[in-house]
Design an enzyme around this catalytic site. Structure first.
Site, PDB file in Angstrom:
ATOM      1  CB  THR A  42      -4.233 -32.409  -5.335  1.00 51.92           C
ATOM      2  OG1 THR A  42      -4.839 -31.705  -6.417  1.00 51.92           O
ATOM      3  CG2 THR A  42      -3.655 -31.421  -4.342  1.00 51.92           C
ATOM      4  CB  CYS A 106     -14.588 -21.609   4.685  1.00 53.43           C
ATOM      5  SG  CYS A 106     -14.818 -21.731   6.467  1.00 53.43           S
TER       6      CYS A 106
HETATM    7  P1  NAD Z   1      -4.559 -36.023 -14.122  1.00 60.50           P
HETATM    8  O1  NAD Z   1      -3.119 -36.325 -13.952  1.00 60.50           O
HETATM    9  O2  NAD Z   1      -5.512 -37.146 -14.069  1.00 60.50           O
HETATM   10  O3  NAD Z   1      -4.800 -35.259 -15.513  1.00 60.50           O
HETATM   11  C1  NAD Z   1      -3.919 -34.345 -16.065  1.00 60.50           C
HETATM   12  C2  NAD Z   1      -3.975 -34.457 -17.581  1.00 60.50           C
HETATM   13  O4  NAD Z   1      -3.139 -33.440 -18.139  1.00 60.50           O
HETATM   14  C3  NAD Z   1      -3.461 -35.796 -18.127  1.00 60.50           C
HETATM   15  O5  NAD Z   1      -4.418 -36.358 -18.995  1.00 60.50           O
HETATM   16  C4  NAD Z   1      -2.195 -35.425 -18.871  1.00 60.50           C
HETATM   17  O6  NAD Z   1      -1.937 -36.235 -20.008  1.00 60.50           O
HETATM   18  C5  NAD Z   1      -2.494 -33.995 -19.277  1.00 60.50           C
HETATM   19  N1  NAD Z   1      -1.297 -33.196 -19.582  1.00 60.50           N
HETATM   20  C6  NAD Z   1      -0.105 -33.199 -18.958  1.00 60.50           C
HETATM   21  N2  NAD Z   1       0.729 -32.295 -19.513  1.00 60.50           N
HETATM   22  C7  NAD Z   1       0.054 -31.745 -20.539  1.00 60.50           C
HETATM   23  C8  NAD Z   1       0.378 -30.735 -21.508  1.00 60.50           C
HETATM   24  N3  NAD Z   1       1.578 -30.156 -21.529  1.00 60.50           N
HETATM   25  N4  NAD Z   1      -0.561 -30.400 -22.410  1.00 60.50           N
HETATM   26  C9  NAD Z   1      -1.778 -31.003 -22.413  1.00 60.50           C
HETATM   27  N5  NAD Z   1      -2.150 -31.945 -21.514  1.00 60.50           N
HETATM   28  C10 NAD Z   1      -1.244 -32.307 -20.594  1.00 60.50           C
HETATM   29  O7  NAD Z   1      -4.908 -34.920 -13.034  1.00 60.50           O
HETATM   30  P2  NAD Z   1      -6.304 -34.463 -12.353  1.00 60.50           P
HETATM   31  O8  NAD Z   1      -6.557 -35.289 -11.150  1.00 60.50           O
HETATM   32  O9  NAD Z   1      -7.346 -34.339 -13.408  1.00 60.50           O
HETATM   33  O10 NAD Z   1      -5.864 -33.002 -11.814  1.00 60.50           O
HETATM   34  C11 NAD Z   1      -5.502 -32.004 -12.744  1.00 60.50           C
HETATM   35  C12 NAD Z   1      -4.910 -30.797 -12.043  1.00 60.50           C
HETATM   36  O11 NAD Z   1      -5.915 -30.147 -11.271  1.00 60.50           O
HETATM   37  C13 NAD Z   1      -3.791 -31.121 -11.044  1.00 60.50           C
HETATM   38  O12 NAD Z   1      -2.850 -30.069 -11.073  1.00 60.50           O
HETATM   39  C14 NAD Z   1      -4.507 -31.112  -9.704  1.00 60.50           C
HETATM   40  O13 NAD Z   1      -3.608 -30.869  -8.638  1.00 60.50           O
HETATM   41  C15 NAD Z   1      -5.461 -29.959  -9.936  1.00 60.50           C
HETATM   42  N6  NAD Z   1      -6.661 -29.886  -9.097  1.00 60.50           N
HETATM   43  C16 NAD Z   1      -7.070 -28.643  -8.719  1.00 60.50           C
HETATM   44  C17 NAD Z   1      -8.235 -28.482  -8.007  1.00 60.50           C
HETATM   45  C18 NAD Z   1      -8.713 -27.116  -7.613  1.00 60.50           C
HETATM   46  O14 NAD Z   1      -9.656 -27.022  -6.820  1.00 60.50           O
HETATM   47  N7  NAD Z   1      -8.135 -26.056  -8.129  1.00 60.50           N
HETATM   48  C19 NAD Z   1      -8.987 -29.617  -7.653  1.00 60.50           C
HETATM   49  C20 NAD Z   1      -8.544 -30.863  -8.072  1.00 60.50           C
HETATM   50  C21 NAD Z   1      -7.368 -30.996  -8.814  1.00 60.50           C
HETATM   51  N1  AHE Z   2      -1.022 -26.281  -0.972  1.00 61.30           N
HETATM   52  C1  AHE Z   2      -0.740 -25.713  -2.267  1.00 61.30           C
HETATM   53  C2  AHE Z   2      -1.939 -25.373  -3.062  1.00 61.30           C
HETATM   54  C3  AHE Z   2      -2.816 -26.574  -3.305  1.00 61.30           C
HETATM   55  C4  AHE Z   2      -4.097 -26.100  -3.944  1.00 61.30           C
HETATM   56  O1  AHE Z   2      -4.129 -25.142  -4.707  1.00 61.30           O
HETATM   57  N2  AHE Z   2      -5.183 -26.783  -3.642  1.00 61.30           N
HETATM   58  C5  AHE Z   2      -6.450 -26.534  -4.290  1.00 61.30           C
HETATM   59  C6  AHE Z   2      -7.226 -27.778  -4.221  1.00 61.30           C
HETATM   60  S1  AHE Z   2      -6.495 -29.085  -5.087  1.00 61.30           S
HETATM   61  C7  AHE Z   2      -7.565 -30.335  -4.813  1.00 61.30           C
HETATM   62  O2  AHE Z   2      -7.200 -31.411  -5.510  1.00 61.30           O
HETATM   63  C8  AHE Z   2      -7.288 -25.506  -3.542  1.00 61.30           C
HETATM   64  O3  AHE Z   2      -8.484 -25.540  -3.530  1.00 61.30           O
HETATM   65  N3  AHE Z   2      -6.685 -24.564  -2.950  1.00 61.30           N
HETATM   66  C9  AHE Z   2      -7.351 -23.599  -2.138  1.00 61.30           C
HETATM   67  C10 AHE Z   2      -6.955 -23.789  -0.704  1.00 61.30           C
HETATM   68  O4  AHE Z   2      -7.432 -23.043   0.141  1.00 61.30           O
HETATM   69  O5  AHE Z   2      -6.167 -24.711  -0.438  1.00 61.30           O
HETATM   70  C11 AHE Z   2       0.175 -24.498  -2.163  1.00 61.30           C
HETATM   71  O6  AHE Z   2       0.591 -23.990  -3.217  1.00 61.30           O
HETATM   72  O7  AHE Z   2       0.500 -24.105  -1.018  1.00 61.30           O
HETATM   73 ZN    ZN Z   3      -8.189 -33.212  -5.564  1.00 55.85          ZN
END
Ligand code: NAD
Ligand code: AHE
Ligand code: ZN
Length: 368
Positions: A42, A106
């Site tokens: 991220t 939150c």
């Molecule tokens: P990372 O880059 O380490 O891992 C991503 C993986 O996806 C890599 O291994 C890559 O080879 C693989 N990949 C890419 N394209 C692909 C495809 N088409 N098919 C299959 N695999 C594919 O990333 P990360 O740090 O593990 O983060 C992963 C995602 O989660 C990011 O989008 C990050 O922003 C998000 N994230 C979300 C939250 C949340 O709370 N929702 C928290 C942390 C990270």
């Molecule tokens: N700012 C972005 C969205 C980013 C996003 O979805 N962040 C995740 C955490 S990623 C951590 O590596 C998340 O938890 N979102 C909830 C929140 O409240 O931010 C956008 O699209 O505007």
């Molecule tokens: Zn993160």
């Protein structure tokens, strides 16, 4: 005070490691000294310019392990010397969302956090008189940072901050999404798309939930060894097939998996993850973060026929429960060490981003 920090001056440019000025904490705020921080995808996403909430110039970073230096007026939840993990999902316990008991989101500081400022609307960071934005309420790419008191989880002093920093985002997110958001049951089949820290942690969560088959999917086969070590029962590279990956998974699993997790941030894969779920009950959890303007789509029939599409932020985990994850690491129930593929100094932080983009790291931990 002066602090070494990596500054993101503009989108798409390397960070500059330099000395910045950090103002002391105002009421409700806390000055922390970051000991270590992970580099999450991220951070790279925001630096790329694809984040609608990306503010520049800024101090990025949100996966830190820190020690409290000074508390502002009215802060009673932590004291100088406490070990803490900064939270990008605050936990005030008093807002409508916290009181609902239905979500970990939150609202107390979220609006100003998205604008890159402290809750009073101003920044504590500057350099040569120019104000710098905060990031995700954490800004862990600075040795000293100021965060809201509600954005800190106090953790055990026995825990190594250069490992438990990974609980500030990646590992908690993956495990929590499986446990809290999906509620994976023993024996159920799971597909995990993307084998970075988030996907690998989801696999670990699936093992803890005693899932049956755990199918790990990535286009980079160098990720498969660690996925198997974490507990994946099968690894699949979509590039090895002519069919869409959802059809491959459906064929492998007698109609589809019970749960799937998208851990990439690719809207096309989000669709595949939904469509590889079993008719009638399959549930797909979006974890990956997609860029500004991107949208997901599927035939509504996929939902009419009983699949569920949901999402997860920080694994649905309340910040005040984070020390439970720390304790689980300390007693060996959560593996964090295997995620740390590289350790670096702050001065090398751009190399950490390069490794992430090249698919050569899971987590680089930056030591201050
Ligand atoms: P990372 O880059 O380490 O891992 C991503 C993986 O996806 C890599 O291994 C890559 O080879 C693989 N990949 C890419 N394209 C692909 C495809 N088409 N098919 C299959 N695999 C594919 O990333 P990360 O740090 O593990 O983060 C992963 C995602 O989660 C990011 O989008 C990050 O922003 C998000 N994230 C979300 C939250 C949340 O709370 N929702 C928290 C942390 C990270
Ligand atoms: N700012 C972005 C969205 C980013 C996003 O979805 N962040 C995740 C955490 S990623 C951590 O590596 C998340 O938890 N979102 C909830 C929140 O409240 O931010 C956008 O699209 O505007
Ligand atoms: Zn993160």
């Amino acid at each position: 005070m002066k602090s070494r920090a990596a500054v993101a001056w503009e989108a798409g440019k390397p960070l500059e490691v330099t000395e910045i000025d950090v103002e002391g904490p105002k009421a409700g705020e806390v000055l922390v000294r970051n000991v270590a921080t992970g580099v999450c995808h991220t951070d790279a996403f925001t630096l790329s310019g694809a984040d609608p909430e990306g503010n520049f110039p800024s101090v990025l970073g949100h996966e830190g392990g820190a020690i409290v230096e000074e508390v502002g007026k009215g802060v009673t939840s932590v004291a100088p010397g406490d070990h803490v993990i900064p939270l990008y999902t605050a936990d005030c316990g008093e807002c409508k969302l916290c009181k609902s008991g239905k979500t970990n989101l939150c609202s107390s500081v979220r609006e100003t956090q998205g604008k890159g400022v402290m809750p009073d609307g101003t920044s504590r960071f500057s350099t040569n008189g120019k104000s710098l934005h905060h990031y995700m309420g954490c800004s862990t790419f600075s040795e000293y940072s100021v965060v809201a008191g509600v954005s800190l989880a106090k953790v055990s002093k026995d825990a190594p901050l250069d490992k438990v920093c990974l609980l500030g985002c990646g590992v908690t997110t993956g495990i929590g999404a499986v446990r809290n958001t999906a509620g994976v049951e023993p024996g159920s089949n799971v597909a995990v798309f993307g084998l970075g820290a988030i996907g690998l942690a989801a696999i670990q969560g699936a093992v803890m939930a005693q899932a049956g088959r755990i199918i790990a999917i990535d286009i980079n086969p160098s990720k498969f060894e660690l996925a198997k070590q974490m507990g994946a029962t099968e690894c699949v590279n979509p590039k090895d097939y002519d069919q869409p990956i959802q059809e491959v998974i459906v064929d492998m699993t007698d109609g589809g998996v019970d749960y799937s997790f998208e851990c990439i941030g690719n809207v096309h894969v989000m669709r595949s993850a939904l469509e590889c779920c079993h008719k009638g009950w399959g549930k797909s959890v979006v974890i990956g973060v997609a860029g500004a303007g991107e949208e997901i789509s599927t035939r509504p029939f996929q939902l009419v026929t009983g699949r569920e599409w949901t999402g997860s932020a920080f694994g649905g985990v309340k910040g005040r429960n984070l020390n439970g994850f720390v304790n689980s690491y300390m007693c060996g129930h959560i593996d964090l060490d295997s995620f740390v593929t590289h350790n670096m100094k702050l001065e090398q932080i751009n190399e950490a981003f390069d490794l992430l983009h090249e698919g050569k790291s899971i987590r680089t931990v930056i030591h201050f």
